[in-house]
Design a protein around this motif. Sequence first.
Motif, PDB file in Angstrom:
ATOM      1  N   VAL A 252      -7.593   9.100  39.638  1.00 19.06           N
ATOM      2  CA  VAL A 252      -8.022  10.333  38.991  1.00 19.06           C
ATOM      3  C   VAL A 252      -6.910  10.745  38.042  1.00 19.06           C
ATOM      4  CG1 VAL A 252      -8.875  12.658  39.344  1.00 19.06           C
ATOM      5  CG2 VAL A 252      -9.203  10.937  41.117  1.00 19.06           C
ATOM      6  N   ALA A 253      -7.271  10.896  36.791  1.00 20.10           N
ATOM      7  CA  ALA A 253      -6.249  11.197  35.791  1.00 20.10           C
ATOM      8  C   ALA A 253      -5.821  12.651  35.874  1.00 20.10           C
ATOM      9  CB  ALA A 253      -6.795  10.891  34.399  1.00 20.10           C
ATOM     10  N   ASP A 254      -4.678  12.920  35.307  1.00 16.95           N
ATOM     11  CA  ASP A 254      -4.194  14.289  35.218  1.00 16.95           C
ATOM     12  C   ASP A 254      -5.199  15.132  34.437  1.00 16.95           C
ATOM     13  OD1 ASP A 254      -2.620  16.512  35.208  1.00 16.95           O
ATOM     14  OD2 ASP A 254      -1.595  15.920  33.360  1.00 16.95           O
ATOM     15  N   ARG A 255      -5.438  16.326  34.921  1.00 11.87           N
ATOM     16  CA  ARG A 255      -6.353  17.283  34.269  1.00 11.87           C
ATOM     17  C   ARG A 255      -7.805  16.831  34.261  1.00 11.87           C
ATOM     18  NH1 ARG A 255      -4.168  21.007  30.573  1.00 11.87           N
ATOM     19  NH2 ARG A 255      -1.989  21.291  31.059  1.00 11.87           N
ATOM     20  N   GLU A 256      -8.091  15.790  35.002  1.00  6.96           N
ATOM     21  CA  GLU A 256      -9.472  15.316  35.014  1.00  6.96           C
ATOM     22  C   GLU A 256     -10.318  16.164  35.960  1.00  6.96           C
ATOM     23  OE1 GLU A 256     -10.012  11.174  35.801  1.00  6.96           O
ATOM     24  OE2 GLU A 256     -12.186  11.356  35.675  1.00  6.96           O
ATOM     25  N   PHE A 257     -11.583  16.289  35.604  1.00  2.00           N
ATOM     26  CA  PHE A 257     -12.545  16.945  36.496  1.00  2.00           C
ATOM     27  C   PHE A 257     -13.492  15.846  36.955  1.00  2.00           C
ATOM     28  CE2 PHE A 257     -14.266  21.362  37.286  1.00  2.00           C
ATOM     29  CZ  PHE A 257     -15.160  20.959  38.257  1.00  2.00           C
ATOM     30  N   LEU A 258     -13.289  15.402  38.189  1.00  2.00           N
ATOM     31  CA  LEU A 258     -14.069  14.280  38.704  1.00  2.00           C
ATOM     32  C   LEU A 258     -15.093  14.777  39.711  1.00  2.00           C
ATOM     33  CD1 LEU A 258     -14.106  11.001  38.926  1.00  2.00           C
ATOM     34  CD2 LEU A 258     -13.116  11.495  41.150  1.00  2.00           C
ATOM     35  N   CYS A 259     -16.335  14.376  39.513  1.00  2.00           N
ATOM     36  CA  CYS A 259     -17.364  14.716  40.486  1.00  2.00           C
ATOM     37  C   CYS A 259     -17.633  13.535  41.394  1.00  2.00           C
ATOM     38  CB  CYS A 259     -18.665  15.082  39.784  1.00  2.00           C
ATOM     39  SG  CYS A 259     -18.799  16.831  39.489  1.00  2.00           S
TER      40      CYS A 259
ATOM     41  N   ILE B  27     -11.291  17.660  41.992  1.00  2.00           N
ATOM     42  CA  ILE B  27     -12.259  16.728  42.556  1.00  2.00           C
ATOM     43  C   ILE B  27     -13.348  17.563  43.207  1.00  2.00           C
ATOM     44  CG2 ILE B  27     -12.651  14.870  44.195  1.00  2.00           C
ATOM     45  CD1 ILE B  27      -9.947  13.874  43.634  1.00  2.00           C
ATOM     46  N   TYR B  28     -14.560  17.267  42.832  1.00  4.43           N
ATOM     47  CA  TYR B  28     -15.653  18.187  43.086  1.00  4.43           C
ATOM     48  C   TYR B  28     -16.817  17.406  43.685  1.00  4.43           C
ATOM     49  CZ  TYR B  28     -18.957  21.881  41.564  1.00  4.43           C
ATOM     50  OH  TYR B  28     -19.886  22.869  41.485  1.00  4.43           O
ATOM     51  N   ILE B  29     -17.221  17.781  44.879  1.00  2.00           N
ATOM     52  CA  ILE B  29     -18.344  17.093  45.520  1.00  2.00           C
ATOM     53  C   ILE B  29     -19.617  17.894  45.284  1.00  2.00           C
ATOM     54  CG2 ILE B  29     -19.351  16.466  47.747  1.00  2.00           C
ATOM     55  CD1 ILE B  29     -16.610  15.850  48.732  1.00  2.00           C
ATOM     56  N   THR B  30     -20.656  17.217  44.918  1.00  2.00           N
ATOM     57  CA  THR B  30     -21.919  17.927  44.749  1.00  2.00           C
ATOM     58  C   THR B  30     -23.085  16.985  45.014  1.00  2.00           C
ATOM     59  OG1 THR B  30     -23.307  19.098  43.183  1.00  2.00           O
ATOM     60  CG2 THR B  30     -21.841  17.474  42.260  1.00  2.00           C
ATOM     61  N   HIS B  31     -24.226  17.589  45.266  1.00  2.00           N
ATOM     62  CA  HIS B  31     -25.446  16.821  45.436  1.00  2.00           C
ATOM     63  C   HIS B  31     -26.272  16.813  44.160  1.00  2.00           C
ATOM     64  CE1 HIS B  31     -25.439  16.891  49.983  1.00  2.00           C
ATOM     65  NE2 HIS B  31     -25.773  15.668  49.661  1.00  2.00           N
TER      66      HIS B  31
ATOM     67  N   SER C 199     -18.256  17.956  34.953  1.00  2.15           N
ATOM     68  CA  SER C 199     -17.248  16.922  35.155  1.00  2.15           C
ATOM     69  C   SER C 199     -16.965  16.097  33.912  1.00  2.15           C
ATOM     70  CB  SER C 199     -17.707  15.981  36.253  1.00  2.15           C
ATOM     71  OG  SER C 199     -18.835  15.264  35.821  1.00  2.15           O
ATOM     72  N   ASP C 200     -15.816  15.416  33.960  1.00  2.02           N
ATOM     73  CA  ASP C 200     -15.496  14.425  32.941  1.00  2.02           C
ATOM     74  C   ASP C 200     -16.082  13.080  33.339  1.00  2.02           C
ATOM     75  OD1 ASP C 200     -13.897  16.286  31.548  1.00  2.02           O
ATOM     76  OD2 ASP C 200     -12.307  15.977  33.014  1.00  2.02           O
ATOM     77  N   ARG C 201     -15.943  12.761  34.628  1.00  8.64           N
ATOM     78  CA  ARG C 201     -16.493  11.505  35.128  1.00  8.64           C
ATOM     79  C   ARG C 201     -17.154  11.754  36.474  1.00  8.64           C
ATOM     80  NH1 ARG C 201     -12.368   6.782  35.605  1.00  8.64           N
ATOM     81  NH2 ARG C 201     -11.121   8.454  36.503  1.00  8.64           N
ATOM     82  N   ILE C 202     -18.083  10.878  36.799  1.00 10.71           N
ATOM     83  CA  ILE C 202     -18.796  10.993  38.061  1.00 10.71           C
ATOM     84  C   ILE C 202     -18.560   9.719  38.864  1.00 10.71           C
ATOM     85  CG2 ILE C 202     -21.067  11.210  39.142  1.00 10.71           C
ATOM     86  CD1 ILE C 202     -22.004  12.600  36.563  1.00 10.71           C
TER      87      ILE C 202
ATOM     88  N   GLN D 125     -19.958   3.248  41.605  1.00  7.26           N
ATOM     89  CA  GLN D 125     -19.768   3.230  40.154  1.00  7.26           C
ATOM     90  C   GLN D 125     -19.083   4.509  39.718  1.00  7.26           C
ATOM     91  OE1 GLN D 125     -23.359   2.330  38.039  1.00  7.26           O
ATOM     92  NE2 GLN D 125     -22.328   2.086  36.082  1.00  7.26           N
ATOM     93  N   LEU D 126     -18.347   4.378  38.617  1.00  4.05           N
ATOM     94  CA  LEU D 126     -17.590   5.500  38.094  1.00  4.05           C
ATOM     95  C   LEU D 126     -17.903   5.596  36.617  1.00  4.05           C
ATOM     96  CD1 LEU D 126     -15.334   7.441  39.028  1.00  4.05           C
ATOM     97  CD2 LEU D 126     -13.702   5.718  38.342  1.00  4.05           C
ATOM     98  N   GLY D 127     -18.291   6.750  36.154  1.00  2.00           N
ATOM     99  CA  GLY D 127     -18.577   6.863  34.727  1.00  2.00           C
ATOM    100  C   GLY D 127     -19.243   8.185  34.417  1.00  2.00           C
ATOM    101  N   SER D 128     -19.635   8.335  33.151  1.00  2.00           N
ATOM    102  CA  SER D 128     -20.350   9.552  32.781  1.00  2.00           C
ATOM    103  C   SER D 128     -21.794   9.427  33.248  1.00  2.00           C
ATOM    104  CB  SER D 128     -20.315   9.730  31.265  1.00  2.00           C
ATOM    105  OG  SER D 128     -21.097   8.715  30.668  1.00  2.00           O
TER     106      SER D 128
END
Lengths: 288, 370
Positions: B27-34, B189-193, B202-205, B215-218
């Motif tokens: 997870v990159a710095d300042r990233e918003f990952l879902c 880091i954000y968990i959601t349904h 998010s930036d990436r999911i 998988q990781l991506g938009s």
Amino acid sequence: MSTIVPDKKNAVGAATGARNLAIYLAACLFVGFGLFPLYMMITTSLKTDQQTFAWPPVWLFTPRFQSYYNALFVFGGRSADHYLFNSLVVTLSSSALAVFLGAMAAYGLARFRFRGNRDVAFYILSTRFAPPVGFIVPIYLMVQRSGLLDTQIALIVVYTSMNLSFVTWILRGFFLEIPIEIEEAALVDGYTRWQIFLRVALPLVRPGLAATAILSAIFSWNEFLFASILAPGDAATIPVYLAGFSASMNIDWGEYMAVGTMAVLPIMIFTLALQRHLVRGLTFGAVR
Amino acid sequence: MPRVEFNRICKTYADGTRAVVDLDLAVADREFLCVLGPSGCGKSSTLRMLAGLESISSGDLVLDGRRINDVPPQARDMAMVFENYALYPHLRVFENIAMPLVARRRPRAEIRERVQQVAETLQIVEYLRQRPQTLSGGQRQRVALGRAIVRRPKMFLMDEPLGHLEAYLRVQLRAELRRLHERLGATTIYITHDQEEAEAVSDRIAVMENGRLQQLGSLVDLLDRPINRFVAEFIGRIPINMLPARLAGDGQNLQVGAAMMPLSGAQSAKLRSGGTDPLTLGIRPEHVALSSGSAGETISGLSGRVRVIEPQGDSTVIIADTPAGRVSALVPSGCVPSAGEVIELHFAMDCAHVFGADNINLLRAARNSE
Ligand SMILES: Nc1ncnc2c1ncn2[C@@H]1O[C@H](COP(=O)(O)OP(=O)(O)OP(=O)(O)O)[C@@H](O)[C@H]1O
Ligand SMILES: [Mg+2]
């Protein structure tokens, strides 16, 4: 149709009414049965000897406080207040110690997984399986060798150790009921274990603390056997002092009952004061 | 600056449950990952390991180049919103939100000001003097959120923080969270349904299933280039159509039922090299077009009878029975056939996915390489 329904309702209402009345009367009877000795003790402490022994019993009389005065200021030797004070010191110290140490032990048992956790918990409870009389000789010897005979410290230590096991056991159940997430939230918020214990866990088991404090205090306040053997003299507690009355040739019933009343009063006040903390469900709704 | 790496992280619980398996994620710095995934796939376990609440069975958790597997949660400087609020029941809302600041011994005036500010953002000012038990689920969730954002932590960990709010507030708060993220720049880091929510904030999911990162991506990546059958089926507002298929005509066509779907050169090359026979064609309802008419006129169409019509505002979902199975199509609400009508379904094959027996998407890189 519409007239039948309310009739039916009334019939049901009357039936439950009668049932309630029966239950209410039974409860009154039970409470009366329990309170009657207390009533006798208090009224006797306020009567003259003639009134006490009159037949038929005197129900209405002018109360007099001579017996209390006698018990506190006239009797030879140490008077009742000295022993009441002993009891108070021993009870408060041993209950506070038992609850505090027990809470720490219980928290550890409830929250930390280590080998033999359950065995330790069961062992702590098992120390109450044998009747205390069984330990009286070794305990007497230990107290004697440490030069603590007839001191308050001896009673405080013995009572604390006796109360500790059930305090630990009960509080362990209370701690286990706290949703773990609440403490995890505190960990993430930056609190240490010790801070969490004091600021989060203890407030949440307040009903448990109150319950165990009441039970420990009642035990320590009423304990007679160990008190009479370990501290028969200057450090005697109120039960030991009271027992002295029945040993004398003719009992001063008024004074006896006056001391009895004074002996019951503190523990009653203590219990009533803590009772309001016994409400459960404080943790309800904290977690989804 | 915070940069988190999961290096082959595994979590096996005492009862043998393998909640997380070989997780590799940076997870990159300042990233918003879902993190998206079905219930029980190990999302919370992952987050709890990151927070330090759960021990790591194997692998390395690295924060800013430092292995933090054994750093206690208090020392990690992460703020967490718990799935089930985890508010302090004996404290009022104000004190609940203030707790992280009290732990850091901030001056009283500062605490009051910051709690007030957060309460205004979350619209819970009027509840500050109440206890959590007297609040509704949505209000509690906002208090839990407030307790996290009142700090300036290195990282935010949020386990379905908006899960219990009504739609209106959820949309409003997720915009607020995104703004907050842009302002504070804390790695989140954000968990959601909710895929839509994931896309919005998010930036990436990251999509997880069965303890494994799939998988990781938009969201566009996940929709258009799903790595496997699970991602294809899990992502997407309307479930993707999955139809049994096989290569036909020397690999130039894909046969679905009686219909032949023409493949592009690149597609057929990929399928011929990687395809083992039981194939599955995945086509999104958005990529299915209709023409009403008699069956069997063109070879690229699959004929079917309309069973269900679900109006969805501008567009309508048509579900039709075909010889190959049920197929749903998303069509403009203007040209909707009636139930029972026989229609022809045309697939936009350049948007199709073909899955092999091992459920891997054989065409994945298709549109990149073309
Ligand atoms: N403390 C535990 N002990 C044993 N198994 C656990 C424990 N916590 C979680 N699990 C199991 O680990 C798996 C992953 O759980 P986890 O809570 O991480 O899932 P999740 O993705 O967060 O699910 P949800 O969306 O329902 O919150 C599940 O099968 C769960 O039953
Ligand atoms: Mg979860």
